[in-house]
Scaffold this active site. Structure first.
Site, short mmCIF file in Angstrom:
data_model
loop_
_atom_site.label_atom_id
_atom_site.label_comp_id
_atom_site.label_asym_id
_atom_site.label_seq_id
_atom_site.Cartn_x
_atom_site.Cartn_y
_atom_site.Cartn_z
N ASP A 106 0.85 -1.25 0.07
CA ASP A 106 -0.07 0.18 -0.03
C ASP A 106 0.94 1.17 -0.04
O ASP A 106 0.09 2.42 -0.09
CB ASP A 106 -1.09 -0.01 1.03
CG ASP A 106 -0.32 -0.28 2.34
OD1 ASP A 106 0.80 0.08 2.75
OD2 ASP A 106 -1.00 -0.95 3.28
N HIS A 121 6.60 -7.86 -1.64
CA HIS A 121 5.42 -8.33 -2.64
C HIS A 121 4.86 -7.27 -3.34
O HIS A 121 3.96 -7.11 -4.01
CB HIS A 121 4.28 -8.74 -1.34
CG HIS A 121 4.44 -9.82 -0.72
ND1 HIS A 121 3.71 -10.20 0.37
CD2 HIS A 121 5.43 -10.77 -0.69
CE1 HIS A 121 4.29 -11.21 1.03
NE2 HIS A 121 5.49 -11.66 0.21
N CYS A 132 7.47 -7.81 -21.12
CA CYS A 132 8.97 -7.09 -20.89
C CYS A 132 9.54 -6.68 -19.43
O CYS A 132 10.55 -6.24 -19.36
CB CYS A 132 9.16 -6.13 -21.81
SG CYS A 132 8.59 -4.31 -21.25
N ASN A 216 2.76 -7.90 17.98
CA ASN A 216 1.54 -8.41 17.41
C ASN A 216 0.76 -8.69 18.36
O ASN A 216 1.17 -9.10 19.52
CB ASN A 216 1.86 -9.83 16.64
CG ASN A 216 1.07 -9.94 15.44
OD1 ASN A 216 0.89 -9.13 14.49
ND2 ASN A 216 0.19 -11.12 15.66
ZN LIG Z 1 6.54 -4.40 -22.20
#
Ligand SMILES: [Zn+2]
Length: 248
Positions: A106, A121, A132, A216
């Site tokens: 985010d 991620h 590409c 946590n």
């Molecule tokens: Zn491309």
């Protein structure tokens, strides 16, 4: 709430690596993936976050990511994000190193002001060419079907996030492993520690002698192996940690 010996260890640290997960963003109002009422409870992960799902219905996947971008645009970084900015400033002023490894897509850490951020991620903000690999942001060229395509090669654009079944971006992952190996304190924050290979970073750090601090509210798979578990949300615990360090 913060163990005194954890603060002592942080004060003497030369290198801090931090891994953050969805719990940090949840306090800003971004739904987490693995809560019972979270995003994936309502939608199929394989339909919305896999190459197969994208190939089967690209428009649905793009609509979903547009929705997620809108959700993220509408929220603000919270006290946990801000404290991590202060922690980076605190240790770099002492000539230490700081690496923030995030599983969140985010960009809230960057919006808060964190500088050395590794997005294992990917992120929601950018698109990537499925042919590409070129990164695109903003203005897009559309094909006959109205779908965005790469201005360089004409390949279909997709969100620059890591989908199920895909490898993590190699450079980012290598840098994350290096940071975990070099850390003397590794902090695992707001992550359920069930998503591999990211969850393995804490074990890498521990095997090299780092102290592990987990922040946590609930216990995780990692908890039995940590040095200190601080059972609180990041927006509560991290400002306390930073205030104690800055006061020392
Ligand atoms: Zn491309």
């Amino acid at each position: 709430m913060i163990p005194a010996d954890a603060l002592t260890r942080l004060k003497s640290a030369r290198s801090i690596a931090v891994l953050t997960g969805a719990g940090v963003s949840a306090e800003s109002g971004v739904a987490t993936f693995r809560d019972p009422d979270g995003i994936w409870a309502r939608f199929s992960p394989t339909e919305l976050a896999s190459m197969d799902g994208f190939m089967a219905n690209p428009q649905r996947v793009l609509d979903w990511y547009a929705h997620r971008r809108a959700v993220v645009d509408a929220v603000e970084p919270n006290a946990g994000h801000t404290a991590l900015v202060a922690l980076e400033r605190w240790i770099t002023q002492r000539d230490g190193t700081f690496t923030l490894i995030t599983q969140n897509v985010d960009r809230l850490h960057q919006r808060a002001g964190s500088r050395n951020v590794l997005e294992v991620h990917g992120n929601l903000v950018e698109d990537r060419c499925s042919v590409c690999e070129e990164i695109h942001k903003g203005e897009q060229q559309l094909d006959a079907a109205g779908l965005p395509v790469c201005t360089t090669c004409g390949g279909r654009l997709r969100p620059n996030v890591v989908w199920f079944g895909e490898d993590l971006p190699r450079d980012v992952w290598d840098a994350s492993e290096r940071a975990a190996r070099d850390a003397d304190v590794f902090m695992s924050i707001g992550t359920s520690s069930v998503v591999w290979p990211a969850a393995g970073l804490a074990h890498t750090a521990r095997s090299r002698g780092a102290a592990i601090i987990e922040v946590n509210p609930t216990s995780t798979d990692l908890t039995p192996d940590v040095t200190w578990h601080i059972a609180a949300p990041s927006g509560t615990a991290l400002p306390l940690i930073v205030a104690a360090l800055e006061a020392a």
